[in-house]
Write an enzyme that holds these catalytic residues in place. Structure first.
Site, short mmCIF file in Angstrom:
data_model
loop_
_atom_site.label_atom_id
_atom_site.label_comp_id
_atom_site.label_asym_id
_atom_site.label_seq_id
_atom_site.Cartn_x
_atom_site.Cartn_y
_atom_site.Cartn_z
N LEU A 80 0.85 -1.20 0.00
CA LEU A 80 0.00 0.00 0.00
C LEU A 80 0.89 1.24 0.00
O LEU A 80 1.82 1.33 0.81
CB LEU A 80 -0.88 0.02 1.26
CG LEU A 80 -1.73 -1.22 1.56
CD1 LEU A 80 -2.29 -1.15 2.97
CD2 LEU A 80 -2.86 -1.33 0.54
N GLU A 81 0.61 2.18 -0.89
CA GLU A 81 1.36 3.44 -0.88
C GLU A 81 0.57 4.42 -0.03
O GLU A 81 -0.50 4.86 -0.44
CB GLU A 81 1.53 4.00 -2.30
CG GLU A 81 2.26 3.09 -3.26
CD GLU A 81 1.32 2.18 -4.05
OE1 GLU A 81 0.11 2.44 -4.07
OE2 GLU A 81 1.80 1.20 -4.62
#
Lengths: 481, 213
Positions: free
Chosen positions: B145-146
């Site tokens: 996940l960014e």
């Protein structure tokens, strides 16, 4: 001030400097993230000791300013005092080495889960840390022992200083390069076995059941009576000591070696009871790739004896019969493969002709072999309530193996039911031994390097499973409450 | 069950997929800590414990135009892996980006695709998933996940918190669904994965154009 007084003052300051630098390093280490809170506790204690020693050295310096060191006796007295502090700083320095690499960087969470699950079953309040070591070995030691001993020579109030701390500070060491190989690291159960043995004095009690074979003793004594020729001289050992003294010396030496061997065998038996067949497989591969099956050392019995004991425990716990009535065909197939794996270890022992031993090695070997049934009985009695049950193995391990075949960490038996640490380790071990080829195919590994990378990935999946099963157990309790 | 290709799976369909006996058809989300994570058309996923933060380095930039081997040897210099145990938190300051991952390990069967969408409750505080992540059929691993804080106040990243949603869709024809697990060396990631943008084949062509800039 006399020259000798000046010199002593300088030596005191050099020693102070050592403790000061030691304390500086502690301050640096305290900035690290440790997975075990015991690390920070011990660092606090060591820092407290540094402060106390600096106070003691201040007192010594003050005392020195009011006296004049006139003669050799005075001079030696001061030197002796300073040397004791110097000796202590050496020990304190050594103790820090255990904290240099005890941080999260070197210890995956899965390994924390592994050691916690084994130790806390027995001693929920135990104070311990897991640390990687630069050796191809596993270790256990209690840091409090050498620390207290060294302090007793230097600090009059050392009991007061350590009074708030646990009596035992256990360090379990594993090879740094294997930090992600959770399957092999199940050998840590053996080190926990030493800890349990030390607390419960199992091997000490077993020593009372050891008897030395009088025939072998006589044989050794007779040999000693025969003469050795050196040049023109004929020498007999009995010129120097009496046969009684010789027997006493042999007895003492044998007792010491038997005691060491029993400690190892007790730790092995505890480990098998605690984690199950994964220990048999891991220990076998760890030992036979490094030493010969019949190679013994003064502090370790030969691998043959250790592996034999584990195979006997496998029978004692009835693993084979538990696995015979499996209903599911796939599970039954896995079980049969597993049973034949155990049989292959039996064959491995049979394939190497047992080395003949005589005299002293024979004396030790026979005495230990005699007491092995007692080892099995005594350990079983002690750990029965905390052991890994073959029933759990049967019901969980094969389901978890199926998950690994889908490249899934074997963390759950079914949705919402976390797997036990031991089942995860056993599933990983069996998968690695029986089915890793499937993973080579799925992950498209053809070269040696690629295959080793796949094995690494398998170890990481096992670590992940250990971490996830622990998180699930903890979080579910919290979510319910 | 009659499901159209491309249609979003509903709650009942998701539950069926999570429990089907056929392992090749099963959707694995492990661990699923609460049934409440399954919504009407999505599954909430939680934040994992491992993060990658970006380091300041001596290099001028992260330059995929550099030869791939040279860049891969430097990857470690650009990132710092951080483990936040359960019960602790990582503070994400405004304008900071970290890579996190889902707590759940996910394996999609070959006929499902998933989209990872940020939760609007976090978005309203400024925490966004900076790239829309598409999870391919057959994927097995944790999802990277960014996480970017676009707001003005620091935010705590707490492992175990519900951070995003998986929206599941059917992807392929029924004929292919009986196929066994997909083969790929990238399966099985257990932590956030750093960008592999430099592995794109196009860079070789672009390097020639830019003369190795």
């Amino acid at each position: 001030m006399a020259q000798s007084t000046l010199l002593i003052q300088d030596l005191i300051n050099t020693t102070k400097e050592e403790f000061f630098y030691h304390d500086m390093r502690i301050a640096e280490l305290q900035q690290k993230e440790y997975p075990f809170s015991a690390c920070k506790g011990m660092l606090d204690l060591l820092s407290k000791i540094d402060d106390e020693i600096l106070n003691e050295l201040d007192k010594l310096e003050k005392e020195l300013s009011s006296v004049n060191v006139k003669n050799r006796v005075d001079f030696k007295q001061y030197l002796d005092k300073i040397r004791r502090y110097g000796h202590l700083v050496g020990i304190l320095h050594y103790l820090l080495t255990f904290f240099e690499m005890g941080s999260r960087e070197y210890i995956p969470e899965g390994s924390v889960v592994l050691i916690d699950s084994i130790v806390k079953k027995f001693e929920p309040n135990a104070v311990y840390v897991l640390v990687p070591i630069h050796e191809h070995n596993y270790t256990y030691l209690d840091l409090m022992k050498p620390l207290k001993k060294a302090l007793s020579y230097t600090l009059p109030n050392f009991d007061e200083i350590v009074s708030g701390y646990s009596d035992r500070f256990s360090v379990f060491g594993f090879p740094l390069i294997q930090k992600e190989n959770s399957i092999l690291n199940s050998i840590l159960a053996h080190e926990v076995g030493h800890f349990i043995d030390e607390v419960n004095k199992i091997s000490d009690k077993l020593m009372s059941k050891v008897s030395l074979d009088p025939k072998i003793m006589d044989k050794i004594a007779k040999k000693a009576e025969s003469s050795i020729t050196r040049g023109k001289k004929e020498i007999k050992l009995t010129y120097f000591i009496t046969p009684e003294e010789l027997k006493a010396a042999i007895t003492e030496l044998a007792a010491s070696q038997i005691s060491e061997w029993l400690k190892e065998l007790v730790a092995d038996a505890i480990a098998f009871h605690l984690v199950g067949p994964v220990y048999l497989f891991s220990l076998t591969s760890f030992l036979v790739t490094v030493i010969e099956i019949d190679e013994a050392a003064s502090d370790h019995p030969p691998p043959r004896m250790r592996i034999r004991l584990l195979l006997d425990l496998y029978e004692d716990l009835n693993y084979s019969s538990y696995l015979k009535d499996l209903k599911d065909a796939k599970n039954l197939e896995f079980a049969q493969k597993f049973i034949s794996l155990v049989q292959s270890i039996e064959k491995l022992l049979d394939s190497v002709e047992q080395r003949e031993v005589e005299d002293f090695p024979e004396l030790v070997m026979n005495s230990v072999l005699q007491v092995i049934p007692e080892v099995r009985r005594e350990v079983s009695k002690r750990v029965v309530h905390n052991q890994y049950e073959p029933d759990e193995f049967r019901n969980e391990v094969f389901k978890l193996i199926e998950l690994l075949d889908l490249v899934i960490p074997p963390a759950e038996i079914e949705i919402g039911k976390p797997a036990s640490v031991n089942s995860i380790l056993n599933a990983g071990s069996l998968y690695e031994l029986m089915l890793v080829d499937n993973l080579y195919e799925i992950l498209e590994a053809t070269t040696t390097k690629e295959r080793m990378e796949v094995r690494h990935k398998l170890h990481k999946l096992i670590l992940k499973a250990l971490e996830l099963s622990s998180i699930e157990t903890r979080m579910k309790k919290l979510l319910k409450s | 069950m009659n499901v159209e290709h491309g249609a979003i799976l509903t709650k009942d369909e998701i539950k069926d997929r999570l429990t089907t006996e056929d392992l090749n058809q099963r959707l694995f989300i492990t661990p699923l800590l609460s049934n409440e994570q399954i919504g009407w058309a999505s599954v909430d996923v939680r934040l994992g414990n491992e993060f990658i933060a970006f380091r300041r380095t001596k290099y001028a930039m992260f330059n995929p135009l550099e030869k791939s081997e040279k860049l891969t040897s430097r990857i470690g210099d650009f990132q710092e892996r951080i483990y936040i145990p359960l019960g602790e938190r990582l503070v994400l300051h405004p304008q900071q980006l970290v890579l996190g991952c889902t707590l759940e390990y996910i394996r999609l069967p070959n006929d499902l695709v998933a989209e990872v969408v940020g939760r609007s409750s976090w978005g309203r505080l400024g925490l966004i998933l900076s790239a829309a992540t598409l999870v391919h059929p057959g994927f097995a691993g944790v999802v990277t996940l960014e996480l970017a804080n676009q707001g003005d106040v620091p935010l705590p990243l707490v492992p175990g918190v519900r951070i995003a949603q998986l929206v599941l869709k059917r992807a392929t024809s029924r004929k292919q669904t009986g196929q066994k697990i997909l083969k790929s060396r990238y399966l099985g990631s257990v932590g956030p994965t750093f960008s592999k943008i430099y592995e794109d084949d196009d860079w070789d062509a672009l390097r020639k154009l830019t003369n190795g800039l």
